[in-house]
Design an enzyme around this catalytic site. Sequence first.
Site, PDB file in Angstrom:
ATOM      1  N   GLU A   1       0.835  -1.192   0.000  1.00  0.00           N
ATOM      2  CA  GLU A   1       0.000   0.000   0.000  1.00  0.00           C
ATOM      3  C   GLU A   1       0.878   1.254   0.000  1.00  0.00           C
ATOM      4  O   GLU A   1       1.679   1.466   0.895  1.00  0.00           O
ATOM      5  CB  GLU A   1      -0.885  -0.036   1.255  1.00  0.00           C
ATOM      6  CG  GLU A   1      -1.622   1.244   1.532  1.00  0.00           C
ATOM      7  CD  GLU A   1      -2.332   1.198   2.889  1.00  0.00           C
ATOM      8  OE1 GLU A   1      -2.320   0.136   3.556  1.00  0.00           O
ATOM      9  OE2 GLU A   1      -2.895   2.230   3.279  1.00  0.00           O
TER      10      GLU A   1
ATOM     11  N   ASP B   1      -1.331  -1.413   5.630  1.00  0.00           N
ATOM     12  CA  ASP B   1      -1.194  -0.875   6.975  1.00  0.00           C
ATOM     13  C   ASP B   1      -2.253  -1.450   7.900  1.00  0.00           C
ATOM     14  O   ASP B   1      -3.294  -1.907   7.457  1.00  0.00           O
ATOM     15  CB  ASP B   1      -1.352   0.657   6.939  1.00  0.00           C
ATOM     16  CG  ASP B   1      -0.094   1.325   6.412  1.00  0.00           C
ATOM     17  OD1 ASP B   1       0.949   0.644   6.372  1.00  0.00           O
ATOM     18  OD2 ASP B   1      -0.161   2.507   6.043  1.00  0.00           O
TER      19      ASP B   1
ATOM     20  N   ASP C   1      -4.268   0.022   9.718  1.00  0.00           N
ATOM     21  CA  ASP C   1      -5.287   1.016  10.080  1.00  0.00           C
ATOM     22  C   ASP C   1      -6.518   0.844   9.200  1.00  0.00           C
ATOM     23  O   ASP C   1      -6.610  -0.100   8.422  1.00  0.00           O
ATOM     24  CB  ASP C   1      -4.713   2.435   9.946  1.00  0.00           C
ATOM     25  CG  ASP C   1      -4.193   2.692   8.543  1.00  0.00           C
ATOM     26  OD1 ASP C   1      -4.469   1.876   7.642  1.00  0.00           O
ATOM     27  OD2 ASP C   1      -3.513   3.716   8.353  1.00  0.00           O
TER      28      ASP C   1
ATOM     29  N   ASP D   1      -7.674   2.544   6.646  1.00  0.00           N
ATOM     30  CA  ASP D   1      -7.425   2.595   5.207  1.00  0.00           C
ATOM     31  C   ASP D   1      -6.821   1.287   4.703  1.00  0.00           C
ATOM     32  O   ASP D   1      -7.191   0.775   3.653  1.00  0.00           O
ATOM     33  CB  ASP D   1      -6.451   3.731   4.860  1.00  0.00           C
ATOM     34  CG  ASP D   1      -7.188   5.057   4.750  1.00  0.00           C
ATOM     35  OD1 ASP D   1      -8.439   5.041   4.822  1.00  0.00           O
ATOM     36  OD2 ASP D   1      -6.506   6.091   4.600  1.00  0.00           O
TER      37      ASP D   1
END
Length: 638
Positions: free
Chosen positions: A429, A502, A504, A506
């Site tokens: 990403e 990641d 998180d 997103d």
Amino acid sequence: MAQVVEKQKYDASSIQVLEGLEAVRRRPGMYIGSTDLRGLHHLIHEVVDNAIDEALAGYCDTINVTIHPDASVTVRDNGRGIPVGKHPKMNKSALEVVMTVLHAGGKFGSGGYQMSSGLHGVGVSVVNGLSEWMVSEIHRDGGIYRQEYRRGVPVAPVKKVGSTTPDDHGTIQRWMPDATIFESLDYNFDQVAQRFREMAYLTRGLRITFVDERSDREMTFYFEGGITSFVRHLNRTRNVIHPKPFYMYRKVNDYIVEVAMQYNDTYGESTHTFANNINTVDGGTHLSGFKSALTRTINDYARKNGFLKENDDNLSGEDVREGLTAIVSVKLPEPQFEGQTKGKLGNADMAGAVQSVVNELLAQHLEENPQVARRIVEKCVNAARARDAARKARELVQRKGALETFALPGKLADCSERDPARAELCIVEGDSAGGTAKQGRDRRFQAILPLRGKILNVEKARLDKMLQNAEIRSLITALGTSIGDQFDASKLRYHRIIIMTDADVDGAHIRTLLLTFFFRHMESLIVDGHLYIAQPPLYRIQYRDEVSWVYSDEQRDEVLKKYPDGRAEIQRYKGLGEMNAEQLWETTMNVENRTLLQVTIEDAIRADETFDMLMGNAVPPRKRFIQTHAREVENLDI
Ligand code: 0RA
């Protein structure tokens, strides 16, 4: 076992029985597939399938399944009860024969279709042979009869142990799986329940209750609408084009054909087929009959009512199935299951049977519901136009590809390894983490493809839209397989595709989008075990100059013990960008240290549902998906 054997006198048939059970115990995998959790669950399904046969024959409407705290299981049905009278040839009760002779169940078949047990129906004697103990209790003709077994061997003949009312009838089976055979006795409630749900959909009016006394969980499956309810369930998170599924049912000689179908506004197709309640994952004659009838009937209707002009091409099969959710369920006396996994119905007559039923009844539905018919046909015509555009777009991509020798995307940092079986592709990403990964990787076998921003939500996007998206195009070109009807898994350039995002929101979203993309357009890559999710560490711990990355809370506590109280700094790991190249290599990419989660598809239906759910906003179910569908693979060696 030897003691029990010696106490009994055995005639020729008993010796055969013992030899049979011996074989089952020696090679359980041959009979139930495996001795892991799947095999353990198989025992339950084997016994429940017998009860479902009784329900399909029309004698049973309730099945109760209970997992007890000691890991034994009870299955109770209110069918006729397995006969307990003397079996004429074997000189022992029919019950004992069913319980101890391999494949005996079928010979006592209820006369009608040998339904759900047709495929893996190895017979309840296999369950008996793989159980430390088993008890059968039969209620019929006003009596209660009982027989016990140890590792498949009867302890004593069938005995009447009590009386009951004439209207109380049924079979109760309880068994304790043999812990010396099974790797685990820790049933997974959801996995077991999934099949009960399916069975209840496919057998209208059947009630299956499932109680797990270990966790106090309980579920009842009962669907008034049968496969119509099944279709509603599959479409529950989608916008449907017409409120009521079409339902078709007809008996054609010995065959029963049943279809429920409903269109939604997505671009995918979700057709599931069953023969005698067995999920025929590879389709077969019933599916081909359905597809031809659907294509023909919709084209006929579209021509007759002016949706297709004289010069227009016919709608293709893909066009008429876009946005379709359908269940095709057939019953037949002697099903032939073909193919490597026996997931394909082979009976040739079934194609014609399904075709004639769907031709006639679907045409009738369309005639009687012109508004619904209009919406369906317009959707199909749109699909045809879009497909045409997609083909052109794809040809463009491919033509471009053919010009440059390798035509790999510029962002791809390829590896030097040319053998796909030894090469892996890390999808990372963001360009910045992509850069770190490029520095940190082992370039001999690890290729890096950074993806920027969010890729399209492919559930909603059509092939032509998707191919306009640069990120998707890079991904497809890097993989080498092409897509759509050009898809060719044998051209896959990397046998390990690793999604690195990641930790998180997103990251989770991008991971979900990628999973959806692979599921919708390259499902076989998941099925063949090529797709993985990287597991970056959970925490970063720093004490003076020493930095450790840890993957679990236990590991964190372990590391903290090394340092003076409260002096180490603990940070939750936030994203790939936090690590330098060496750290990323050590924690996430180095085969020696890393943990990869392999993405698996337990079964297409469940995955289909799950992806709908994944596309929603709910985070907890998404997490659960990742946890249950991802199998842990540690220290994979190349
Ligand atoms: C064959 C004949 C009959 C009952 C059954 C099989 C039967 C098998 C199972 C397995 C689980 N539950 C079951 N319930 C019934 C009875 C034939 C008759 O009574 O005439």
